[in-house]
Write a protein that holds these residues in place. Structure first.
Motif, PDB file in Angstrom:
ATOM      1  N   ASN A  64       1.117  -1.166  -0.108  1.00  0.00           N
ATOM      2  CA  ASN A  64      -0.363  -0.080   0.104  1.00  0.00           C
ATOM      3  C   ASN A  64       1.073   1.379  -0.016  1.00  0.00           C
ATOM      4  O   ASN A  64       1.317   1.131   1.238  1.00  0.00           O
ATOM      5  N   PRO A  65       0.506   1.960  -1.335  1.00  0.00           N
ATOM      6  CA  PRO A  65       1.585   3.228  -1.379  1.00  0.00           C
ATOM      7  C   PRO A  65       1.558   3.826   0.328  1.00  0.00           C
ATOM      8  O   PRO A  65       0.840   4.103   0.201  1.00  0.00           O
ATOM      9  N   TYR A  66       2.350   5.142   0.732  1.00  0.00           N
ATOM     10  CA  TYR A  66       2.194   5.548   1.685  1.00  0.00           C
ATOM     11  C   TYR A  66       2.349   7.523   1.567  1.00  0.00           C
ATOM     12  O   TYR A  66       2.981   7.693   0.453  1.00  0.00           O
ATOM     13  N   CYS A  67       1.206   7.844   1.836  1.00  0.00           N
ATOM     14  CA  CYS A  67       1.238   9.268   1.410  1.00  0.00           C
ATOM     15  C   CYS A  67       2.412  10.465   2.693  1.00  0.00           C
ATOM     16  O   CYS A  67       1.615  10.158   4.202  1.00  0.00           O
ATOM     17  N   VAL A  68       2.909  10.944   2.446  1.00  0.00           N
ATOM     18  CA  VAL A  68       3.479  11.877   3.439  1.00  0.00           C
ATOM     19  C   VAL A  68       3.145  13.426   3.498  1.00  0.00           C
ATOM     20  O   VAL A  68       2.864  14.291   2.139  1.00  0.00           O
TER      21      VAL A  68
END
Length: 97
Positions: A64-68
């Motif tokens: 799951n890509p991680y939003c910073v």
């Protein structure tokens, strides 16, 4: 809360809630020396994409890509984090994963 660092031997500091320290990353026996940004408000550790690419570090795709989200509430301009590295981090004589 503002933290003021009085003495910063071998540490770059700017009298705010963040500062940089020299660290060594070990990724599958490969040694990478760099500076780490220590942010007192951060909740996760990150490795800069340029450091990963310039040192050909072994990366793995995140499920799951991680939003910073930046401290000001805006999304980071580099976009989502899609990969990670497994590394040991050395700070002085201390070593951790």
């Amino acid at each position: 809360m503002e933290v003021v660092l009085e003495s910063c031997n071998n540490i770059v500091c700017n009298k705010t809630t963040s500062f940089k320290i020299p660290v060594t990353l070990w990724v599958y026996g490969k040694k990478v020396q760099t500076k780490a940004l220590v942010d007192l408000g951060a909740t996760t550790n990150f490795v800069n994409r340029v450091i990963m690419e310039n040192n050909n570090l072994v990366t793995y795709k995140l499920a799951n890509p991680y939003c910073v989200i930046n401290a000001d509430g805006t999304p980071n301009r580099a976009g989502y984090i899609t990969k990670y590295v497994q590394a040991y981090v050395e700070i002085g004589l201390h070593r951790t994963t």
